[in-house]
Design an enzyme around this catalytic site. Structure first.
Site, mmCIF file in Angstrom:
data_model
loop_
_atom_site.group_PDB
_atom_site.id
_atom_site.type_symbol
_atom_site.label_atom_id
_atom_site.label_comp_id
_atom_site.label_asym_id
_atom_site.label_seq_id
_atom_site.Cartn_x
_atom_site.Cartn_y
_atom_site.Cartn_z
ATOM 1 N N TYR A 184 -6.127 -5.735 0.649
ATOM 2 C CA TYR A 184 -4.799 -5.277 1.061
ATOM 3 C C TYR A 184 -4.204 -4.356 0.013
ATOM 4 O O TYR A 184 -4.530 -4.425 -1.168
ATOM 5 C CB TYR A 184 -3.860 -6.468 1.316
ATOM 6 C CG TYR A 184 -3.500 -7.280 0.094
ATOM 7 C CD1 TYR A 184 -2.393 -6.948 -0.693
ATOM 8 C CD2 TYR A 184 -4.249 -8.400 -0.281
ATOM 9 C CE1 TYR A 184 -2.052 -7.689 -1.809
ATOM 10 C CE2 TYR A 184 -3.915 -9.148 -1.393
ATOM 11 C CZ TYR A 184 -2.813 -8.796 -2.160
ATOM 12 O OH TYR A 184 -2.474 -9.540 -3.277
ATOM 13 N N CYS A 185 -3.332 -3.459 0.473
ATOM 14 C CA CYS A 185 -2.612 -2.531 -0.396
ATOM 15 C C CYS A 185 -1.344 -2.111 0.343
ATOM 16 O O CYS A 185 -1.073 -2.602 1.436
ATOM 17 C CB CYS A 185 -3.478 -1.334 -0.777
ATOM 18 S SG CYS A 185 -4.206 -0.493 0.640
ATOM 19 N N THR A 186 -0.576 -1.221 -0.228
ATOM 20 C CA THR A 186 0.758 -0.933 0.307
ATOM 21 C C THR A 186 0.733 -0.488 1.763
ATOM 22 O O THR A 186 1.293 -1.144 2.635
ATOM 23 C CB THR A 186 1.455 0.145 -0.549
ATOM 24 O OG1 THR A 186 1.426 -0.250 -1.911
ATOM 25 C CG2 THR A 186 2.903 0.318 -0.107
ATOM 26 N N ILE A 213 0.233 -3.809 3.656
ATOM 27 C CA ILE A 213 1.309 -4.778 3.477
ATOM 28 C C ILE A 213 2.521 -4.390 4.324
ATOM 29 O O ILE A 213 3.220 -5.257 4.864
ATOM 30 C CB ILE A 213 1.717 -4.855 1.991
ATOM 31 C CG1 ILE A 213 0.529 -5.271 1.134
ATOM 32 C CG2 ILE A 213 2.873 -5.841 1.784
ATOM 33 C CD1 ILE A 213 0.740 -5.008 -0.358
#
Length: 304
Positions: A184-186, A213
């Site tokens: 996961y990342c922004t 996210i």
């Protein structure tokens, strides 16, 4: 004053002439009075822009006229009106700098050989079905996870995305190669590349959250019932955002250890590092002085 908004987006598609795309995008954004950052490479585009809502809508509409950009998922959030100091449109070897441009393969559908995309609902379903077997793997720079992360996630000790390749090749995560891993990342772009890098190095079951996210938080928030906890670091003057008023403060002040989710710039204008401080400690000049042990900040960070 018109309503201000910020858009976050990326698209992977072959771009034979990145310089031509750069000129078009620069002229388009300037004509609409938009500010922010757009990165372009032969693999695609990655941007964060702020401005008037009507101008951003025109930008989105005209950008989607490009055949390779029609499927881009533009993510919207509230802006302040002065979120970015200027407009920067640049051509680079990679739209996310992992230091491995030669191994990334892109076609009209996106990255070839990346992780399986999971919508937010599917992420929760995977955890419900397989429980503690599922590993959440943070694809951001380590300082971002100080104020928000998925519960029980692995947080690699990386200062920049370039560090990930060495992390995987060190062998420290080899014990995870047979586990279901949710990266996961922004906004999702770093995990597009990260999941490909992981699969190329023997990780068998790799997933990525579709929309990152941002999309997960929009769907499930940041309360007790969500798998996400804390605040989300963002790459503009806000520096962080919460999805709901229930957000838990998990960050701690570097000076007094009080709960906080607020980053501050170092007082040294030549230093680009960030300090995680409570409001009381941030008011003390000594706590914002330039020291070697700073949290690594925006100069090392990718956009999304």
């Amino acid at each position: 004053m018109e309503l201000q908004k910020i858009i976050l987006y990326y698209g992977f598609t072959p771009l034979p002439d990145p310089e031509a795309i750069q000129l078009w995008q620069k002229n388009l954004a300037e004509s609409l009075g938009l500010k922010g950052r757009i990165l372009i490479s032969k693999h695609g585009i990655n941007g964060t822009l702020g401005g008037d809502m009507s101008a951003l809508k025109k930008y989105v509409r005209q950008t989607k006229e490009h055949p390779g950009f029609r499927r881009i998922d533009f993510k919207w959030s509230d802006g302040l009106g002065d979120d970015f100091p200027r407009l920067r449109v640049r051509v680079r070897d990679e739209v996310v700098t992992f230091g491995a441009p030669g191994e990334l393969v892109v076609d009209e559908k996106g990255i070839v050989g990346g992780g399986i995309h999971l919508k937010p609902e599917a992420v929760n379903q995977l955890v419900a079905e397989r429980g503690d077997e599922v590993v959440f793997f943070d694809g951001r720079n380590a300082f971002e996870a100080k104020i928000g992360r998925f519960k029980n996630a692995i947080i690699p000790d990386v200062e920049t995305t370039r560090d990930f390749v060495a992390e995987f090749e060190s062998g420290k995560y080899d014990h995870l190669k047979d586990k279901p891993i949710v990266t996961y990342c922004t906004g999702g772009i770093r995990c597009e590349v990260l999941s490909s890098v992981m699969k190329n190095r023997g990780f068998k079951e790799v997933y990525q959250i579709e929309g990152g996210i941002v999309r997960y938080g929009e769907k499930f928030g940041d309360g007790e019932s969500s798998l996400w906890e804390g605040s989300l670091y963002v790459f503009d003057k806000r520096m962080n955002m919460d999805f709901t008023s229930q957000a838990k403060t998990i960050g701690t002040c570097e000076a007094c250890s009080a709960p906080t989710s607020k980053f501050y710039d170092c007082d040294n204008l030549a230093c680009r590092d960030l300090l995680l401080l409570c409001e009381t400690c941030a008011a003390e000049p000594a706590n914002r002085a330039c020291i070697r042990e700073h949290t690594r900040g925006r100069a090392a960070a990718s956009i999304v």
